[in-house]
Design an enzyme around this catalytic site. Structure first.
Site, PDB file in Angstrom:
ATOM      1  N   ASN A   9       0.969  -1.273  -0.056  1.00  0.00           N
ATOM      2  CA  ASN A   9      -0.054  -0.093  -0.061  1.00  0.00           C
ATOM      3  C   ASN A   9       1.028   1.112   0.123  1.00  0.00           C
ATOM      4  OD1 ASN A   9      -1.782   2.077   0.709  1.00  0.00           O
ATOM      5  ND2 ASN A   9      -2.315   1.526   2.591  1.00  0.00           N
ATOM      6  N   LYS A  11       0.304   4.340  -0.161  1.00  0.00           N
ATOM      7  CA  LYS A  11      -0.406   5.291   0.222  1.00  0.00           C
ATOM      8  C   LYS A  11      -0.456   6.482  -0.719  1.00  0.00           C
ATOM      9  CE  LYS A  11      -0.316   3.299   4.785  1.00  0.00           C
ATOM     10  NZ  LYS A  11      -0.346   3.598   5.928  1.00  0.00           N
ATOM     11  N   GLU A  96      -7.437   4.660   7.383  1.00  0.00           N
ATOM     12  CA  GLU A  96      -7.057   6.158   7.251  1.00  0.00           C
ATOM     13  C   GLU A  96      -8.318   6.704   6.530  1.00  0.00           C
ATOM     14  OE1 GLU A  96      -3.124   5.649   5.368  1.00  0.00           O
ATOM     15  OE2 GLU A  96      -2.348   4.884   7.438  1.00  0.00           O
ATOM     16  N   GLU A 166      -5.874  -5.113  10.117  1.00  0.00           N
ATOM     17  CA  GLU A 166      -4.938  -4.103  10.433  1.00  0.00           C
ATOM     18  C   GLU A 166      -5.345  -3.190  11.810  1.00  0.00           C
ATOM     19  OE1 GLU A 166      -2.717  -2.627   6.703  1.00  0.00           O
ATOM     20  OE2 GLU A 166      -4.614  -1.481   6.699  1.00  0.00           O
TER      21      GLU A 166
HETATM   22  P1  PGA Z   1       2.544   0.261   7.508  1.00  0.00           P
HETATM   23  O1  PGA Z   1       0.871   0.593   7.009  1.00  0.00           O
HETATM   24  O2  PGA Z   1       3.099  -1.181   7.291  1.00  0.00           O
HETATM   25  O3  PGA Z   1       3.413   1.477   7.184  1.00  0.00           O
HETATM   26  O4  PGA Z   1       1.963   0.021   9.125  1.00  0.00           O
HETATM   27  C1  PGA Z   1       0.212  -0.597   6.567  1.00  0.00           C
HETATM   28  C2  PGA Z   1      -1.250  -0.037   6.208  1.00  0.00           C
HETATM   29  O5  PGA Z   1      -1.667   1.003   6.247  1.00  0.00           O
HETATM   30  O6  PGA Z   1      -1.731  -0.787   5.246  1.00  0.00           O
END
Ligand code: PGA
Length: 248
Positions: A9, A11, A96, A166
């Site tokens: 991901n 983001k 998020e 998550e």
């Molecule tokens: P992270 O993010 O591995 O940076 O904790 C995971 C996600 O938000 O899918």
């Protein structure tokens, strides 16, 4: 037998220049065995991904999708648009988006339905906050999130979805759920679905939240952890592939 999957991901990270290095390195690297690899990228880069990864065996997808089919929804991106760029996967209900964009369980479920009925594989995120965990509400919160999706998706489509557990307190914080803690939630999720749908054993439930190469192996070894949704570490080809390699 569920095939493991490791999805990145990205983001809101990347640029044409950075992505082209990352995608070229991913494509050139030896692919881990027994593990599907996927990157979920910002929408402006679907085309770049398609050009770079076509025929590579690595899948690509989006980080969100509109619940609507088409029309006057400024800023939204439809399932058909994702398919135009051969996206196969889409993350829905990331914490998020739930937190910053007020996405409800109902909206997340509608997005999952839109994805699956359009031939895309939704990666449906669920997870509790630290306050909810400490109040002993983790099972109830995650249960409500999953029930909304199970209620909405046609029973015959349910095995096509991927669930990502998550815990919100683990995302981007460096705090990882212990393998036992994650396994317990995954097993509970599976048995909750099993009461409603016989396809539960076929559904992939992946873990996300600060997963790094160091602890990927222990997490991946758990019987109900079918892969990972990787944020920060997906921006490093070495780390991302090391996590996928941990399935072996
Ligand atoms: P992270 O993010 O591995 O940076 O904790 C995971 C996600 O938000 O899918």
């Amino acid at each position: 037998m569920r095939c493991k999957i490791v999805a990145g991901n990205w983001k809101m990270n990347g640029s044409l220049a950075l992505n082209s290095q990352l995608l070229a390195a991913l494509k050139a690297a030896a692919k881990p065995k027994n593990c599907e690899l996927v990157v979920c990228v910002p929408a402006p880069y679907f085309w770049q991904c398609q050009q770079a990864l076509m025929g590579s065996g690595i899948g690509w997808g989006a980080q969100d999708i509109s619940a609507h089919e088409a029309g006057a929804y400024t800023g939204e991106i439809s399932a058909a648009m994702l398919s135009d760029f051969a996206c196969e996967y889409v993350i829905v209900g990331h914490s998020e988006r739930r937190a910053c964009h007020g996405e409800s369980n109902g909206l997340v479920a509608a997005k999952a339905v839109r994805a699956v009925t359009s031939g895309l594989t939704p990666i449906v995120c669920v997870g509790e906050t630290l306050v909810e965990r400490e109040a002993g509400q983790a099972d109830a919160v995650v249960g409500r999130q999953i029930d909304a999706v199970v209620d909405a998706v046609d029973p015959s489509d349910l095995s096509k979805i991927i669930i990502a557990y998550e815990p919100v307190w683990a995302i981007g914080t460096g705090k990882v759920a212990t393998p036992q803690m994650a396994q317990e939630v995954h097993a509970k999720l599976r048995s909750r679905i099993e009461k409603r749908n016989s396809a539960a054993a076929a559904i992939r439930i992946i873990y996300g939240g600060s997963m790094k190469p160091d602890h990927a192996k222990e997490l991946m070894a758990m019987p109900d952890i079918d892969g990972g949704l990787i944020g920060g570490a997906a921006l490093s080809v070495v780390d991302f592939l090391a996590i996928a390699e941990a399935v072996n």
